[in-house]
Write an enzyme that holds these catalytic residues in place. Structure first.
Site, PDB file in Angstrom:
ATOM      1  CB  CYS A  46      -0.703   0.099   1.110  1.00 29.96           C
ATOM      2  SG  CYS A  46      -1.837   1.625   1.426  1.00 29.96           S
ATOM      3  CD  GLU A 184      -7.545   2.577  -8.442  1.00 33.26           C
ATOM      4  OE1 GLU A 184      -6.512   2.038  -8.159  1.00 33.26           O
ATOM      5  OE2 GLU A 184      -8.352   2.723  -7.543  1.00 33.26           O
ATOM      6  CG  HIS A 437     -28.243  23.668  -1.120  1.00 30.84           C
ATOM      7  ND1 HIS A 437     -28.417  22.700  -1.990  1.00 30.84           N
ATOM      8  CD2 HIS A 437     -28.598  24.816  -1.398  1.00 30.84           C
ATOM      9  CE1 HIS A 437     -28.867  23.543  -3.124  1.00 30.84           C
ATOM     10  NE2 HIS A 437     -28.829  24.919  -2.941  1.00 30.84           N
TER      11      HIS A 437
END
Ligand code: NDP
Length: 452
Positions: A46, A184, A437
């Site tokens: 990773c 990816e 919002h």
């Protein structure tokens, strides 16, 4: 904690990747005497050759679109240019920094790091480059590696390890496979200027994901200039002058100056001495474990990709911590593998958690809520970007079974919604949540009418 005087350590961990490091640090924090063995760089797939450098490459690629947006929003500047070697140098420095952090964390935790290839030679004994160490418990966290023999000649291709070390952008790139890694890098390299061909045997990429996401990701890749060769099984790869040619089953060829082999990964279970303690691997090479990550040998455990359960970094970390907390912390717990969110960092990215629509429909009646829109940021510059969101709801209980999104910030949004799904949220819970919002994420709490 009392260390059994018969052993040098309470725990020896094979592999200093995400799972091994997390487990070892937590065990040490719980008072265990721990040794961790690593034959490569500390941080594992990773940090060193996966998620982290991939995301740094994705960030580099994401600027390609930002320039167009910026112009649309009123900015002007000269022609932008990308220098991959500058990115590569900066990435190398960043990985050195991160590895340093990992080394520091192990040192501060009091974990002994031994460099070298570790092999189990007896039930409680691990040999690391000729030196023997004993432990009450052994944890195997050796990860996985790219498959290089999927078809003849594929060993000529780069793997995800190699593509992350590129110092220049290939003129054209042939990507074999259509899973996480294939998509990816196809998306990244296309934005960095390579002519990308994606060759895969299915009708849609990303088998296992919700079909609506798969269709939209395929379309988005095409919009970015990736040439999709769907329904073509690769047969053989050969060198062709300065480039490569991939022969397809049933005829046809695809040529490119570089090739990425993204046809899956296999567990690193070979040459670690499993036979010496009677552990057999399954046909994919994975170590079978029970729900506690215990192998068939009582005091030998395995976590992460070497067990081929859910092959994601956070899962390996969770498995490692659960295992050591159960053994050294007297707080037994297990990892729930049934609800694991994941993301694919394409452009736009994809985030998903829970059941796909097809999986949910197989279990009983469902309601599906969808929203498909052009985000405000795109509409302003008359861009083509779109976002798609889907809630899959159990018709009987109103429980949300699956949440899926493709669109800007999907991985970040899905991470938060994964909490809701883990808590068993219902559609009514979503409905009574007040929107934030103006955001894209608010659509998830504003879907009122089911599409089906
Ligand atoms: P995946 O298993 O996701 O995909 C493998 C791809 O190779 C599939 O498209 C598969 O096709 C294809 N393939 C396999 N065998 C053959 C064959 N014989 N001929 C043709 N095509 C073939 O593997 P990846 O290598 O992409 O990723 C490995 C792991 O790494 C994943 O499991 C994932 O968990 C992890 N990962 C996670 C990321 C993230 O979280 N964002 C990023 C990168 C990796 P088919 O579907 O037809 O079988």
């Amino acid at each position: 904690m009392t260390t059994d005087i018969a052993y040098d350590y309470d725990l020896i961990t094979l592999g200093a990747g995400s799972g091994g490091v997390a487990a070892s640090r937590r065990a040490a924090a719980l008072g265990a005497k721990v040794l961790i063995a690593e034959n490569s760089r500390v941080g594992g797939t990773c940090v060193i050759r996966g998620c982290v450098p991939k995301k740094l490459m994705m960030y580099a690629a994401s600027f390609a679109d930002s320039f167009d947006y910026a112009r649309g929003y009123g900015w002007s500047f000269g022609e932008p240019a990308f220098d991959m070697s500058r990115w590569a140098d900066a990435k190398a420095a960043e990985l050195d920094r991160l590895e340093g952090i990992y080394l520091g964390m192990l040192e501060r935790a009091g974990v002994t790091l031994v460099r070298g290839h570790a092999r189990i030679v007896a039930p409680h004994t691990v040999e690391i480059d000729g030196q023997r160490h004993t432990a009450r418990h052994i944890l195997i966290a050796t990860g996985g590696h790219p498959n290089t023999d999927t078809i003849p000649g594929l060993e000529l291709a780069m793997t995800s390890n190699g593509i992350l070390d590129l110092r220049e952008i290939p003129e054209s790139l042939l990507v074999v496979g259509a899973g996480f890694i294939a998509l990816e890098f196809a998306s990244i390299m296309a934005r960095l200027g390579s002519q990308v061909h994606l060759v895969y045997r299915g009708e849609l990429p990303l088998r296992g994901f919700d079909d609506d996401l798969r269709q939209r990701v395929a379309r988005a890749l095409e919009t970015k200039g990736v040439q999709l060769h769907a329904g073509h099984a690769p047969q053989q790869l050969e060198r062709d002058g300065a480039g490569y040619v991939l022969h397809l089953e049933g005829g046809g060829q695809v040529r490119a100056s570089a090739v990425l082999n993204a046809t899956g990964r296999s567990p690193n279970s070979h040459d670690i001495g499993l036979e010496s303690v009677g552990i057999s691997v399954n046909k994919k090479g994975a170590i079978p474990v029970d729900a506690d990550s215990r192998t068939c040998v009582d005091h030998i455990w395995a976590v992460g990709d070497v067990t081929d359960r859910v092959n994601l970094t956070p899962v390996a970390i969770a498995e490692g911590r659960a295992m050591v907390e159960s053994v050294f912390g007297n707080t037994p717990r297990r990892v729930d593998h049934s609800v694991v969110a994941s993301a694919v960092f394409t452009d736009p990215p994809l985030g998903t958690v829970g059941l796909t629509e097809a999986e949910a429909a197989d279990k009983g009646p469902i309601r599906v809520f969808e929203s498909d829109f052009r985000p405000m940021k795109d509409a302003f510059v008359d861009g083509q970007g779109r976002s798609y969101m889907k809630l899959v709801v159990d018709a009987a209980s109103d429980k949300v079974l699956g949440i899926h999104m493709v669109g800007a910030d999907a991985p970040e949004i899905i991470q938060s919604l994964a909490v809701a799904i883990s808590c068993g949220a219902t559609k009514a819970d979503f409905d009574r949540t007040i929107a934030v919002h103006p955001t894209a994420a608010e659509e998830f709490v504003l879907m009122r009418e089911p599409s089906r």
